[in-house]
Design a protein around this motif. Structure first.
Motif, PDB file in Angstrom:
ATOM      1  N   GLN A 106       0.910  -9.485  -1.282  1.00  0.00           N
ATOM      2  CA  GLN A 106       1.256 -10.316  -0.125  1.00  0.00           C
ATOM      3  C   GLN A 106       0.815 -11.762  -0.344  1.00  0.00           C
ATOM      4  O   GLN A 106       1.550 -12.700  -0.031  1.00  0.00           O
ATOM      5  CB  GLN A 106       0.593  -9.754   1.136  1.00  0.00           C
ATOM      6  CG  GLN A 106       1.288  -8.537   1.723  1.00  0.00           C
ATOM      7  CD  GLN A 106       0.505  -7.945   2.895  1.00  0.00           C
ATOM      8  OE1 GLN A 106      -0.682  -8.221   3.072  1.00  0.00           O
ATOM      9  NE2 GLN A 106       1.161  -7.113   3.691  1.00  0.00           N
ATOM     10  N   GLU A 107      -0.395 -11.935  -0.868  1.00  0.00           N
ATOM     11  CA  GLU A 107      -0.910 -13.282  -1.113  1.00  0.00           C
ATOM     12  C   GLU A 107      -0.073 -13.999  -2.174  1.00  0.00           C
ATOM     13  O   GLU A 107       0.210 -15.192  -2.055  1.00  0.00           O
ATOM     14  CB  GLU A 107      -2.375 -13.214  -1.558  1.00  0.00           C
ATOM     15  CG  GLU A 107      -3.337 -12.754  -0.475  1.00  0.00           C
ATOM     16  CD  GLU A 107      -3.371 -13.717   0.701  1.00  0.00           C
ATOM     17  OE1 GLU A 107      -3.664 -14.903   0.491  1.00  0.00           O
ATOM     18  OE2 GLU A 107      -3.092 -13.275   1.836  1.00  0.00           O
TER      19      GLU A 107
ATOM     20  N   SER B 262      -3.709  -0.181  -0.511  1.00  0.00           N
ATOM     21  CA  SER B 262      -3.855  -1.312   0.417  1.00  0.00           C
ATOM     22  C   SER B 262      -4.310  -2.586  -0.305  1.00  0.00           C
ATOM     23  O   SER B 262      -3.871  -3.692   0.025  1.00  0.00           O
ATOM     24  CB  SER B 262      -4.849  -0.965   1.530  1.00  0.00           C
ATOM     25  OG  SER B 262      -6.113  -0.626   0.992  1.00  0.00           O
ATOM     26  N   LEU B 263      -5.184  -2.441  -1.298  1.00  0.00           N
ATOM     27  CA  LEU B 263      -5.646  -3.613  -2.044  1.00  0.00           C
ATOM     28  C   LEU B 263      -4.506  -4.247  -2.833  1.00  0.00           C
ATOM     29  O   LEU B 263      -4.351  -5.478  -2.845  1.00  0.00           O
ATOM     30  CB  LEU B 263      -6.787  -3.235  -2.988  1.00  0.00           C
ATOM     31  CG  LEU B 263      -7.325  -4.376  -3.886  1.00  0.00           C
ATOM     32  CD1 LEU B 263      -7.834  -5.534  -3.041  1.00  0.00           C
ATOM     33  CD2 LEU B 263      -8.421  -3.845  -4.814  1.00  0.00           C
TER      34      LEU B 263
ATOM     35  N   HIS C 115      -1.374  -4.082  -2.074  1.00  0.00           N
ATOM     36  CA  HIS C 115      -0.493  -4.724  -1.104  1.00  0.00           C
ATOM     37  C   HIS C 115      -1.054  -6.083  -0.682  1.00  0.00           C
ATOM     38  O   HIS C 115      -0.314  -7.053  -0.512  1.00  0.00           O
ATOM     39  CB  HIS C 115      -0.294  -3.820   0.119  1.00  0.00           C
ATOM     40  CG  HIS C 115       0.914  -2.951   0.008  1.00  0.00           C
ATOM     41  ND1 HIS C 115       2.091  -3.233   0.643  1.00  0.00           N
ATOM     42  CD2 HIS C 115       1.132  -1.821  -0.716  1.00  0.00           C
ATOM     43  CE1 HIS C 115       2.982  -2.308   0.354  1.00  0.00           C
ATOM     44  NE2 HIS C 115       2.427  -1.433  -0.475  1.00  0.00           N
ATOM     45  N   GLU C 116      -2.355  -6.148  -0.510  1.00  0.00           N
ATOM     46  CA  GLU C 116      -2.981  -7.416  -0.121  1.00  0.00           C
ATOM     47  C   GLU C 116      -2.783  -8.464  -1.208  1.00  0.00           C
ATOM     48  O   GLU C 116      -2.427  -9.622  -0.916  1.00  0.00           O
ATOM     49  CB  GLU C 116      -4.474  -7.197   0.133  1.00  0.00           C
ATOM     50  CG  GLU C 116      -5.187  -8.435   0.658  1.00  0.00           C
ATOM     51  CD  GLU C 116      -6.662  -8.183   0.920  1.00  0.00           C
ATOM     52  OE1 GLU C 116      -7.330  -9.116   1.397  1.00  0.00           O
ATOM     53  OE2 GLU C 116      -7.144  -7.071   0.632  1.00  0.00           O
TER      54      GLU C 116
END
Length: 322
Positions: free
Chosen positions: A86-87, A79-80, A82-83
């Motif tokens: 995404q940014e 998840s990290l 992906h974050e």
């Protein structure tokens, strides 16, 4: 009358110099460079399990032979990660302006180094390891985009990254960091023990940027704000006087680089003006010395990068701006 003639001659020399610079830049603009910006970060973000063999084939240096696929898959689903991806994807929808900067820098590199070969440009993320924003080899350049999301990005604020560093975490600085990386590959000195030697080493790196990325401002080249570069210019004479009066130039005191060369919120003169000053003023003065040497010697950039600091200092006949 004599004063008037003197200023007319100075103006004439300045015009001739500008004409020569303009001719060179026109020649440089004709240099052919060809490269693509490979978005590994985007490919990894969008990849599924079935894409993994193709990714490994295209980018084998990002995957260890000793690392099982399960680890890579875990990273793809993290998840990290992906974050972060995404940014980066939101901030770098296109690379048009950055590509223009890179084209110009590579044109200058090919003009001044006839054996220079344009590398592969690959973008990625590195968990905001800002000490390794760019990595340069002879054939590949890596750019970690999560270090260029803008100084106020929450990754940097929440990560407690000092503001004096984060202010340069913006996409406009990508080509500056790359030019700095290339400068380090070309720079040579047999010794960097005395403060003056350190100053001139970093002065070489900054002068290299003058030549290779002339489209960037002096503030951008050294990583200052406009106010900081103006402060340095206005106080150049005082800074130089301090170095001379304290007999610091030939000192090998190991504390001096931290005070005058290293990244810092301000320069440590141990005076009241410290908090007004930008950091790295030793680099700034070294830059002015190398500029003066270039003007007086007429040497080309590649020779300057290899010239010993004592010769540069002696022949520069450096005098600070009043």
């Amino acid at each position: 009358m004599q004063i008037r003639i003197y200023f007319i001659l100075l103006l004439g020399f300045a015009i001739l110099s500008c004409d020569e610079d303009s001719k060179v830049e026109k020649e440089i603009a004709k240099v052919d460079v060809d490269f693509t910006i490979e978005r590994f970060d985007k490919a990894f973000y969008e990849a599924t399990l079935k894409d993994l063999p193709n990714l490994k084939s295209a980018y084998p240096f990002f995957f260890s032979k000793h690392e099982p696929d399960s680890i890579v898959i875990h990273r793809m689903n993290d998840s990290l990660q992906h974050e972060i991806l995404q940014e980066v994807d939101a901030a770098f929808k296109d690379f048009d302006n950055t590509r223009e900067d890179l084209v110009s820098m590579f044109q200058h590199l090919k003009y001044y180094d006839k054996v220079f070969s344009t590398p592969r440009i690959i973008t990625l993320t590195n968990n905001v390891q800002y000490r390794d924003k760019v990595i340069i080899t002879d054939s590949i350049v890596l750019v970690a985009l999560d270090n260029y999301l803008g100084e106020d990005h929450r990754f940097y604020v929440d990560g407690n990254i000092p503001a004096y560093l984060a202010k340069n975490f913006k996409k406009e600085q990508i080509v500056v960091d790359l030019a700095d990386g290339y400068a380090k590959k070309y720079a040579f000195q047999s010794t960097r023990k005395a403060l003056l030697e350190e100053m001139i080493y970093f002065g070489k790196l900054l002068y290299f940027k003058d030549v290779m990325i002339p489209f960037k401002t002096d503030a951008e080249k050294i990583g200052y704000t406009e106010n900081q570069i103006q402060w340095a210019e206005a106080n150049e004479s005082q800074i130089w006087s301090y170095f001379i009066e304290k007999e610091l130039l030939y000192s090998t005191d190991p504390k001096l680089p931290n005070r005058f060369i290293a990244d810092a919120p301000f320069t440590k003169f141990y005076l009241e003006l410290d908090n007004e000053s930008p950091g790295r003023l030793g680099q700034y003065i070294g830059w002015q010395i190398v500029k003066a040497y270039a003007e007086n010697s007429g040497d080309g950039i590649m020779k300057i990068m290899q010239t010993e600091p004592e010769e540069i200092f002696r022949k520069s006949k450096f005098k600070p701006k009043k």
